[in-house]
Design a protein around this motif. Structure first.
Motif, PDB file in Angstrom:
ATOM      1  N   LYS A  20       0.819  -1.213   0.000  1.00  0.00           N
ATOM      2  CA  LYS A  20       0.000   0.000   0.000  1.00  0.00           C
ATOM      3  C   LYS A  20       0.857   1.268   0.000  1.00  0.00           C
ATOM      4  CE  LYS A  20      -3.891  -2.148   2.425  1.00  0.00           C
ATOM      5  NZ  LYS A  20      -4.734  -2.146   3.668  1.00  0.00           N
ATOM      6  N   LYS A  21       2.048   1.158   0.578  1.00  0.00           N
ATOM      7  CA  LYS A  21       2.927   2.326   0.669  1.00  0.00           C
ATOM      8  C   LYS A  21       3.740   2.539  -0.588  1.00  0.00           C
ATOM      9  CE  LYS A  21       6.374   4.557   3.594  1.00  0.00           C
ATOM     10  NZ  LYS A  21       7.199   4.498   4.812  1.00  0.00           N
ATOM     11  N   TYR A  22       4.045   1.447  -1.313  1.00  0.00           N
ATOM     12  CA  TYR A  22       4.893   1.539  -2.498  1.00  0.00           C
ATOM     13  C   TYR A  22       4.135   1.036  -3.720  1.00  0.00           C
ATOM     14  CZ  TYR A  22       8.322   1.984   1.213  1.00  0.00           C
ATOM     15  OH  TYR A  22       8.998   2.393   2.342  1.00  0.00           O
ATOM     16  N   VAL A  23       4.181   1.815  -4.792  1.00  0.00           N
ATOM     17  CA  VAL A  23       3.444   1.481  -6.016  1.00  0.00           C
ATOM     18  C   VAL A  23       4.399   1.551  -7.214  1.00  0.00           C
ATOM     19  CG1 VAL A  23       1.247   2.306  -5.083  1.00  0.00           C
ATOM     20  CG2 VAL A  23       2.737   3.893  -6.316  1.00  0.00           C
ATOM     21  N   GLU A  24       3.850   1.227  -8.384  1.00  0.00           N
ATOM     22  CA  GLU A  24       4.606   1.275  -9.636  1.00  0.00           C
ATOM     23  C   GLU A  24       5.881   0.427  -9.552  1.00  0.00           C
ATOM     24  OE1 GLU A  24       5.298   5.386 -10.473  1.00  0.00           O
ATOM     25  OE2 GLU A  24       3.166   5.855 -10.681  1.00  0.00           O
ATOM     26  N   TRP A  25       5.677  -0.810  -9.194  1.00  0.00           N
ATOM     27  CA  TRP A  25       6.796  -1.734  -9.024  1.00  0.00           C
ATOM     28  C   TRP A  25       7.408  -2.108 -10.369  1.00  0.00           C
ATOM     29  CZ3 TRP A  25       8.136  -4.274  -4.242  1.00  0.00           C
ATOM     30  CH2 TRP A  25       7.375  -3.851  -3.154  1.00  0.00           C
ATOM     31  N   GLU A  26       8.721  -2.203 -10.393  1.00  0.00           N
ATOM     32  CA  GLU A  26       9.430  -2.648 -11.586  1.00  0.00           C
ATOM     33  C   GLU A  26      10.632  -3.494 -11.161  1.00  0.00           C
ATOM     34  OE1 GLU A  26      11.906  -0.941 -15.453  1.00  0.00           O
ATOM     35  OE2 GLU A  26      10.978   0.438 -14.032  1.00  0.00           O
ATOM     36  N   LYS A  27      10.670  -4.708 -11.638  1.00  0.00           N
ATOM     37  CA  LYS A  27      11.777  -5.603 -11.294  1.00  0.00           C
ATOM     38  C   LYS A  27      13.043  -5.146 -12.001  1.00  0.00           C
ATOM     39  CE  LYS A  27      12.989 -10.468 -11.810  1.00  0.00           C
ATOM     40  NZ  LYS A  27      12.431 -11.768 -12.216  1.00  0.00           N
ATOM     41  N   ILE A  28      14.128  -4.982 -11.237  1.00  0.00           N
ATOM     42  CA  ILE A  28      15.376  -4.508 -11.839  1.00  0.00           C
ATOM     43  C   ILE A  28      16.518  -5.502 -11.715  1.00  0.00           C
ATOM     44  CG2 ILE A  28      14.848  -2.053 -11.649  1.00  0.00           C
ATOM     45  CD1 ILE A  28      16.446  -1.943  -9.074  1.00  0.00           C
ATOM     46  N   ALA A  29      16.392  -6.504 -10.856  1.00  0.00           N
ATOM     47  CA  ALA A  29      17.445  -7.519 -10.745  1.00  0.00           C
ATOM     48  C   ALA A  29      16.917  -8.699  -9.959  1.00  0.00           C
ATOM     49  CB  ALA A  29      18.683  -6.953 -10.060  1.00  0.00           C
ATOM     50  N   SER A  30      17.490  -9.875 -10.218  1.00  0.00           N
ATOM     51  CA  SER A  30      17.102 -11.060  -9.463  1.00  0.00           C
ATOM     52  C   SER A  30      18.266 -12.024  -9.399  1.00  0.00           C
ATOM     53  CB  SER A  30      15.890 -11.749 -10.119  1.00  0.00           C
ATOM     54  OG  SER A  30      16.234 -12.231 -11.405  1.00  0.00           O
ATOM     55  N   GLY A  31      18.247 -12.848  -8.372  1.00  0.00           N
ATOM     56  CA  GLY A  31      19.298 -13.838  -8.195  1.00  0.00           C
ATOM     57  C   GLY A  31      18.786 -14.986  -7.367  1.00  0.00           C
ATOM     58  N   ALA A  32      19.673 -15.900  -7.026  1.00  0.00           N
ATOM     59  CA  ALA A  32      19.269 -17.100  -6.314  1.00  0.00           C
ATOM     60  C   ALA A  32      18.693 -16.790  -4.940  1.00  0.00           C
ATOM     61  CB  ALA A  32      20.464 -18.044  -6.184  1.00  0.00           C
ATOM     62  N   PHE A  33      19.114 -15.676  -4.333  1.00  0.00           N
ATOM     63  CA  PHE A  33      18.715 -15.393  -2.955  1.00  0.00           C
ATOM     64  C   PHE A  33      17.681 -14.283  -2.846  1.00  0.00           C
ATOM     65  CE2 PHE A  33      22.071 -18.154  -2.169  1.00  0.00           C
ATOM     66  CZ  PHE A  33      22.162 -18.455  -0.830  1.00  0.00           C
ATOM     67  N   GLY A  34      17.217 -13.744  -3.961  1.00  0.00           N
ATOM     68  CA  GLY A  34      16.223 -12.695  -3.836  1.00  0.00           C
ATOM     69  C   GLY A  34      16.061 -11.884  -5.097  1.00  0.00           C
ATOM     70  N   THR A  35      15.230 -10.848  -4.982  1.00  0.00           N
ATOM     71  CA  THR A  35      14.887  -9.995  -6.110  1.00  0.00           C
ATOM     72  C   THR A  35      14.896  -8.544  -5.660  1.00  0.00           C
ATOM     73  OG1 THR A  35      13.457 -11.764  -6.939  1.00  0.00           O
ATOM     74  CG2 THR A  35      13.156  -9.596  -7.911  1.00  0.00           C
ATOM     75  N   VAL A  36      15.281  -7.656  -6.553  1.00  0.00           N
ATOM     76  CA  VAL A  36      15.276  -6.218  -6.267  1.00  0.00           C
ATOM     77  C   VAL A  36      14.289  -5.535  -7.205  1.00  0.00           C
ATOM     78  CG1 VAL A  36      16.629  -4.103  -6.109  1.00  0.00           C
ATOM     79  CG2 VAL A  36      17.669  -6.289  -5.506  1.00  0.00           C
ATOM     80  N   TYR A  37      13.438  -4.684  -6.636  1.00  0.00           N
ATOM     81  CA  TYR A  37      12.465  -3.924  -7.396  1.00  0.00           C
ATOM     82  C   TYR A  37      12.704  -2.431  -7.207  1.00  0.00           C
ATOM     83  CZ  TYR A  37       9.754  -8.293  -7.551  1.00  0.00           C
ATOM     84  OH  TYR A  37       9.345  -9.585  -7.758  1.00  0.00           O
TER      85      TYR A  37
END
Length: 416
Positions: free
Chosen positions: A118-135
């Motif tokens: 609810k606090k963060y919108v307009e998500w866009e995936k920018i990186a991913s790996g075996a241990f997680g993902t960054v948006y």
């Protein structure tokens, strides 16, 4: 500033440097930019054999571990030693379980309560790996862009490390350190909210373009300011390299990824666990039982070479061979050393002293004459744009089409 047109490539692909997987590492090419779903906890992963560890006592075990890493060309996150006693292993497992429970309890006391969706919108995936993902996402309260690192706790073999990362980021605010903003527990995932830097990583830039000495001096100064602050506050980064230095289009230079950071005290001013990325490791990391904050200074010196040559020394060597070369030969002769200014040569010499006691501290290096040649940081914008254009043109020539967002934004580690 000039492009890196030709480089000697003895192998088709470089080996992976042995570091703990970075959550900025882009190991998948995906176009899914949707916000991450809230999911139920994942089943417990099988325990790694490395989780039952003893003391450093067997060089044979170390060699076997490194040889295994060389054979399958996979990272060796941390050199640990198996106990031959089943009762000892059982006791260690119980202790580790207690540590994990304590770590989860600490996490619950640190994170915020609420729904980050609810606090963060307009998500866009920018990186991913075996241990997680960054948006990348937008904060509805401020309208500003943030980076959100999503970590699956079930895949973290040592959950205390993620707690340490949170505490180090939360307690160490500095203009040259990526700013921690908030954190949440959602199901079995930890979401860490940080400031977003839109210029990518230093490594992504220097793979395409060779910086001028003035720009290298500016970047080195910003890194040293971060290191001087951390060391003053009893923190060792332990994984300083181009991948973990993020740039902003406004000229910002910030140290990131504190997943391997170690806190020290006046009573315990040294550490002994072998973690990090081999090609940036100081000799005392590999030959001594204990080391201090100056391992970060050695890593900075290697990062300056990375800025000069596009990669660290021995990058094309397998990890075990790279270790042997660092111990036996130190740093090889730089390409075109005669073209470097005396000030830069001396700066590198002060950073890359094999003897830890002879190596300069961050505070001492901040007074080095090389830094007087620093250009304005606003010049980074031109350098970043040029590197992005070259990367895009290269992809177009190879038939890959337009680059994905993860390759542009730099919250990834394309090569360790």
């Amino acid at each position: 500033m000039y492009t890196r047109m030709q480089r000697k490539l003895p192998r088709a692909d470089p080996p992976q440097a042995p570091s703990l997987p970075s959550l900025y590492e882009d190991t998948e090419e995906e176009d899914n930019n949707e916000a991450p779903p809230v999911v139920a906890p994942e089943p417990e992963q099988p325990n790694s054999t490395n989780t039952c560890s003893g003391t450093k006592s067997s060089t044979a075990l170390e060699a076997a571990a490194l040889e295994a890493a060389d054979k399958d060309n996979t990272p060796t996150p941390e050199i640990t030693y198996m106990s031959t006693s089943s009762s000892s292993c059982s006791s260690t497992n119980e202790q580790q379980k207690t540590v994990e429970e304590d770590s989860l309890e600490k996490l619950r006391s640190i994170v915020s309560v609420g729904d980050p969706m609810k606090k963060y919108v307009e998500w866009e995936k920018i990186a991913s790996g075996a241990f997680g993902t960054v948006y990348a996402a937008t904060d509805t309260a401020t309208g500003g862009e943030v980076a959100i690192k999503q970590v699956c706790l079930q895949k973290q073999l040592k959950k205390e490390r993620i707690v340490d990362e949170l505490i180090v980021m939360r307690d160490n605010k500095h203009p040259n350190i990526v700013n921690y903003l908030d954190s949440y527990l959602v199901g079995d995932k930890l979401w860490i909210v940080m400031e977003y830097l839109d210029g990518g990583s230093l490594s992504a830039v220097v793979k395409e373009i060779s910086m001028s000495e003035g720009m290298m001096a500016a970047v080195s100064r910003e890194c040293l300011q971060a290191l001087a602050f951390l060391h003053c506050h009893q923190v060792i980064h332990r994984d300083l390299k181009g991948d973990n230095i993020l740039l902003g289009m406004d000229g910002s230079v910030k140290l990131a990824d504190f997943g391997l950071a170690a806190r020290i005290t006046p009573e315990q001013s040294k550490r002994s666990s072998v973690v990090g990325t081999v090609h940036w490791m100081a000799p005392e990391y590999l030959t001594k039982e204990e080391y201090g904050p100056k391992v970060d200074i050695w890593a900075l010196g290697i990062t300056v070479i990375e800025m000069l040559e596009g990669e660290p020394p021995y990058f094309w060597e397998l990890p075990r061979r790279a270790m042997q070369l660092i111990i036996s030969k130190g740093i090889p002769e730089l390409q075109s050393r005669e073209n470097l200014s005396p000030a830069l040569q001396d700066f590198l010499n002060r950073c890359l002293q094999a003897d830890e006691d002879s190596r300069w501290s961050a505070e001492e290096l901040l007074q080095h004459p090389f830094l007087l040649s620093a250009m304005p940081l606003s010049g980074l914008t031109t350098v970043i744009n040029a590197a992005n254009q070259l990367r895009e043109a290269s992809r177009q020539r190879k038939g890959f089409g337009m680059p994905s967002s993860s390759s542009i934004d730099g919250w990834n580690s394309e090569q360790n």
